[in-house]
Design a protein around this motif. Structure first.
Motif, PDB file in Angstrom:
ATOM      1  N   ASP A  14      88.631  40.495  10.362  1.00 41.94           N
ATOM      2  CA  ASP A  14      89.396  39.633   9.714  1.00 41.94           C
ATOM      3  C   ASP A  14      87.907  38.200  10.936  1.00 41.94           C
ATOM      4  N   TRP A  15      86.682  38.443  10.709  1.00 38.40           N
ATOM      5  CA  TRP A  15      85.984  37.131  11.912  1.00 38.40           C
ATOM      6  C   TRP A  15      86.323  35.275  11.174  1.00 38.40           C
TER       7      TRP A  15
ATOM      8  N   GLU B 271      89.028  34.325   9.777  1.00 38.93           N
ATOM      9  CA  GLU B 271      90.968  34.309   9.681  1.00 38.93           C
ATOM     10  C   GLU B 271      91.519  33.886   8.794  1.00 38.93           C
TER      11      GLU B 271
ATOM     12  N   ARG C 119      95.423  34.886   8.694  1.00 39.26           N
ATOM     13  CA  ARG C 119      95.724  33.786   8.913  1.00 39.26           C
ATOM     14  C   ARG C 119      96.214  32.687   8.695  1.00 39.26           C
TER      15      ARG C 119
ATOM     16  N   LYS D  66      80.771  29.769  10.939  1.00 37.63           N
ATOM     17  CA  LYS D  66      81.945  30.454  11.068  1.00 37.63           C
ATOM     18  C   LYS D  66      82.032  29.134   9.487  1.00 37.63           C
TER      19      LYS D  66
END
Length: 732
Positions: A361-362, A364, A367, A415
C-alpha cells in the motif's frame, strides 16, 4: 599495497540479498530475455517425477530467441558482475527496447534458483556464421572455494549448425525451492502483472510457462489449471489460444469509475474521468500542480490510469458480465478482483516490484480510509498503472535489491501527485453515490404496518376461547383493527402531503445550489471584464491578453445566465401561483410543441420518432404547462441516454391510450436500461446518473402532474426504459 579480494561465497551472499524469492529470480531472467530482443521467453519447471523434493531433483529451463552472446561477450559481460554495459547502452541493439536488466543480477538469479547451471548461448558472429558457447557452473564450488578468482569455469565454443537458432538456454538443476501450488500461483500472478496490459508494443513480447509436469495424482494438483485460473474454459475459444501463454488479466477494460491522463514535468494533471455507473461520458479533469515541498524533487512526466470499483456483490458480478465472464459466481469474481487489485508503477511497460501487489500500500490508502471510510477509496477498490520515465529523466531510482524505488524526493513527489488526483476522484465518486442512492438505506413505507393492523395473531388466539368470550373478543378486535387501518390511512395521506412539500423543498434547494454556481460564475467573469474594460484598447501585453479572452468571458456569462433562466423557468409548473381553472386540451398538440424544442438534438443524435396516429384525439383536463414540464423532462432524459447508447437504430416511441376516466401517455426509448437498484430513487430531487445532471427533472415532472391531478411513474416491467404519464380524461 593491499587489494580487495572477494571471497567466492560472495556470489551466494549477494544473490540471496538481491533476490527475495524464486519468483523474483525468474522475473529477472524474463527481463534479460526482453533485453536480448527476444520475441518471447519460455519457462519450464520440471518437478521430481516421484514427487519427492528432498533429493534436490527437478529442473527449470528458461529459453529465449534473442541475439544471444558470443564467446567474447560471455567472457566480458556475463563473467563480469556489475558490468556497466546495459547502463551505458540503455536500449537493446535491434528493437531499441528500453533495457530492464541494468543491475546485472541475472547470474545471481540462476544461483538463487538452483545449485547447477548449464548455459548455452547461440549468436551470429562476423560473416553471418553461428557460434555456440556453453558453460557449466556448479554454484556449490563457490561455497567450498576460498576466493572468487580461484573458481575456474570452462567455456566450450563451437560452430553452430544450420538447424540451430540464436538465443540463450538456461538449464538450472538441483533446485533450492520446493515448488508448491501456492508458490506456482504466486509465480503466475507475478508474471501476469509483469507486463502492462495497456502498454502498446509493436514487438509484442510474450511469456510462456510450462508446468504441465505437475500432476494431481503425484503432486496433489494439476499445473495447467493454475495458469488458467478463473478463466479456464473461456479463453480457449480464441483462434490463437496457447494454454502456456501468460497474459495480463484484462481488468483494465472494466471499471465503475476510471481516471486517466498525464502529469507534466511541473506536476499538473490533465486527463479525464468516466463514471460507468452513470452515463459513461468522458469528463475533463484538471488538477493544478502544487509547489515542491522541502523534501520533494521533480519526478518527470508521469502517465496515470486508475480503475475504481464499488465492492457490493451485485456491482462486482455486473463488472465480470461486461467482460464476458458472467459464468463465474460472485465469490469467484471478487477473488479474481482481489488478485488483480493494486496500483502498480511501471517503467518501459514493465512493473517495478512490489508496487501493485495487494500487500503493498505505497499510497497509504488504507490508513487514509480508516480516518474517513465513507469517502476514501480503499486498497481493494482500485487498480491502476503509473508509468514513469527512466531514471535519468525522472529521478526515480530502482533499488539495487530490485525491490522498489529509492524513497528520495522524486518518490515523495510522485506519491503526492497521485494522491491529489485520487482526492479529486473520491469527491466526484462520493457525490454521485449519494445522488444515486447507493450510499443510503432504502426508505420504508406503511405496508408492513398495514398488514399487522389485521391483528391476525390475536384473531387466531381468540378463536380458541369459549363461545361466551369469543364473540365479544372478536367484535373488540374488529373494532380496533378498523380504527388502526383508518389511522394508518390518515397517516399515509399526511405522509404524502409532507413528502410533496419535502420534494418541493429539495427541488428548490437543488435549484438554489445550481443557481449560486451560475451566479458566482457570472459575478466573477463580469467583474473581470468590468475591471479590465478601461484598458480594452490599450496597446500593451495586458490589452492584447484582455482582447483575447474578452469573447470567451462574455460567452461564459451568456451561457451561465441562460442556465440560470432555465432553472427558474423549470419552477413555473410547481410554483403554486394561481392559474385559474383547469383547461381541456388535446395531448397531441402539446406533444408536438415539446418535440419541436428538441428538433436539433433529435436530429444530431439520429433518433427515430415513433408517434401516435395523428387522428387519435385524446382530450384531457388539467394545465398544458404541467404536461409540457413532464414531457420535456422525460424527452430530455431520453435524448441524452440515446445519445450515449450503442444501440441502433435509436428509437423514441410515444403511445396514447385511454380508459373511461384516464388517459395514459407512454414514453419509451431503446437506450440503456435503468438498473433495478435505482428504481426507488428516480424521482428523488438531486438523483441523477448524468455526468452533469441536476437531478430535478423527474421530481419536477411528477410534482407538476400532481398539480393537474395526474401522475408520472416509471414502468419497471417494460422491456425498454419507459415512463408513463397519467391525466384525467376530459368529459365528452
Amino acid at each position: 599495497m593491499a587489494k580487495l579480494r572477494p571471497r567466492a561465497r560472495i556470489v551466494r551472499t549477494i544473490g540471496d540479498q538481491l533476490i527475495s524469492g524464486p519468483e523474483a529470480a525468474l522475473i529477472e531472467l524474463v527481463k534479460n530475455a526482453f533485453d536480448a530482443d527476444s520475441p518471447s521467453v519460455s519457462i519450464t519447471i520440471k518437478p521430481p517425477s516421484h514427487g519427492d523434493w528432498s533429493a534436490g531433483e527437478g529442473a527449470i529451463i528458461v529459453e529465449d530467441c534473442g541475439h544471444g552472446m558470443s564467446a567474447t561477450e560471455l567472457l566480458e559481460k556475463w563473467f563480469e558482475p556489475a558490468t556497466s554495459d546495459k547502463v551505458s547502452r540503455r536500449h537493446s541493439p535491434t528493437k531499441k527496447r528500453n533495457m530492464l536488466g541494468a543491475k546485472g543480477v541475472g547470474r545471481f538469479a540462476t544461483a538463487r534458483l538452483g545449485n547447477k547451471l548449464h548455459l548455452k548461448t547461440i549468436s551470429v558472429v562476423k560473416g553471418g556464421a553461428l557460434e555456440v558457447s556453453e558453460i557449466v557452473v556448479d554454484w556449490n564450488l563457490f561455497e567450498q572455494t576460498l576466493y572468487l578468482d580461484q573458481v575456474d569455469i570452462e567455456v566450450l565454443t563451437r560452430s553452430g549448425k544450420s538447424t540451430e537458432r540464436p538465443g540463450v538456454t538456461l538449464n538450472i538443476q538441483g533446485l533450492r525451492d520446493q515448488w508448491t501450488k501456492k508458490q506456482l500461483e504466486l509465480l503466475v500472478r507475478e508474471l501476469r502483472r509483469l507486463a502492462s496490459p495497456v502498454e502498446a508494443r509493436e514487438d509484442d513480447f510474450k511469456i510462456y510457462l510450462n508446468i504441465s509436469g505437475f500432476k494431481k495424482d503425484i503432486h496433489g494438483f494439476d499445473g495447467q489449471s493454475i495458469i488458467a485460473g478463473a478463466l479456464e474454459g473461456i479463453a480457449e475459444d480464441e483462434d490463437d489460444f496457447n494454454p502456456e501463454e501468460i497474459k495480463p488479466f484484462a481488468i483494465n477494460k472494466i471499471f465503475h469509475y476510471m481516471v486517466e491522463g498525464t502529469f507534466d514535468f511541473q506536476g499538473q494533471f490533465i486527463g479525464s474521468f468516466i463514471n460507468q455507473r452513470g452515463d459513461g461520458r468522458r469528463q475533463e479533469l484538471i488538477v493544478s500542480a502544487t509547489q515542491l515541498s522541502s523534501d520533494e524533487e521533480f519526478c518527470g512526466k508521469v502517465s496515470l490510469k486508475l480503475n475504481i470499483y464499488d465492492r457490493e456483490g451485485a456491482a462486482v458480478v455486473e463488472l465480470f458480465e461486461k467482460l464476458g465472464l458472467g459464468s463465474i459466481g460472485r465469490l469467484e469474481a471478487k477473488k479474481v478482483l482481489d488478485e488483480n487489485i493494486g496500483i502498480g508503477i511501471y517503467r518501459g511497460g514493465f512493473r517495478i516490484r512490489p508496487y501493485g501487489d495487494a500487500e503493498t500500500d505505497w499510497l497509504e490508502l488504507e490508513r487514509m480510509r480508516v480516518q474517513n471510510p465513507s469517502r476514501k477509496i480503499g486498497l481493494n477498490q482500485v487498480w491502476g498503472l503509473v508509468e514513469i520515465e527512466d531514471e535519468k529523466d525522472s529521478g526515480l531510482i530502482e533499488r539495487s535489491s530490485r525491490e522498489g524505488l529509492e524513497h528520495n524526493g522524486s518518490f515523495v513527489r510522485l506519491k503526492r501527485m497521485v494522491s491529489e488526483v485520487l482526492t479529486h476522484v473520491e469527491t466526484i465518486r462520493q457525490d454521485f453515490r449519494q445522488a444515486a442512492g447507493l450510499s443510503r438505506k432504502s426508505a420504508t413505507d406503511t405496508d408492513v404496518v398495514r398488514s399487522k393492523a389485521n391483528l391476525s395473531a390475536i384473531t387466531r388466539a381468540a378463536a380458541n376461547l369459549p363461545t361466551q368470550y369469543r364473540n365479544k373478543m372478536e367484535r373488540a378486535i374488529k373494532a380496533d383493527s378498523l380504527a388502526l387501518k383508518t389511522s394508518i390511512a390518515e397517516l399515509e395521506t399526511y405522509q404524502q402531503a409532507l413528502s410533496s412539500r419535502s420534494t418541493l423543498g429539495l427541488v428548490v434547494a437543488q435549484i438554489l445550489h445550481d443557481g449560486r454556481r451560475f451566479l458566482s460564475d457570472i459575478a466573477t467573469r463580469s467583474k473581470r471584464l468590468s475591471d479590465g474594460a478601461p484598458r480594452l484598447e490599450e496597446n500593451s501585453k495586458f490589452g492584447e491578453h484582455f482582447r483575447t479572452i474578452f469573447s470567451k468571458e462574455a460567452f461564459s456569462i451568456h451561457h451561465s445566465s441562460g442556465q440560470l433562466s432555465k432553472l427558474f423557468k423549470s419552477l413555473d409548473p410547481i410554483s403554486g401561483k394561481r392559474r385559474g381553472k383547469s383547461q381541456v386540451f388535446k395531448i397531441r398538440d402539446v406533444l408536438d410543441r415539446c418535440l419541436a424544442l428538441f428538433n436539433d438534438s433529435i436530429s444530431d443524435v439520429g433518433i427515430i420518432l415513433d408517434l401516435p396516429e395523428s387522428d387519435v384525439e385524446c382530450f384531457v383536463t388539467g394545465y398544458e404547462s404541467d404536461l409540457m414540464a413532464a414531457l420535456i423532462n422525460i424527452i430530455d432524459n431520453a435524448v441524452h441516454w440515446l445519445g450515449v447508447s450503442n444501440n441502433h437504430p435509436r428509437i423514441l416511441m410515444f403511445q396514447v391510450t385511454s380508459s373511461k376516466k384516464y388517459v395514459r401517455i407512454t414514453v419509451s426509448n431503446n437506450g440503456p436500461i435503468i438498473a433495478e437498484r435505482f428504481y426507488g430513487n428516480l424521482f428523488n430531487p438531486g438523483f441523477s446518473l448524468k455526468s452533469e445532471g441536476s437531478g430535478i427533472g423527474l421530481a419536477i415532472a411528477r410534482e407538476a402532474m400532481r398539480t393537474s391531478k395526474g401522475d408520472v411513474a416509471f414502468d419497471s416491467l417494460a422491456d425498454q426504459t419507459t415512463f408513463v404519464i397519467e391525466m384525467q380524461r376530459a368529459p365528452t
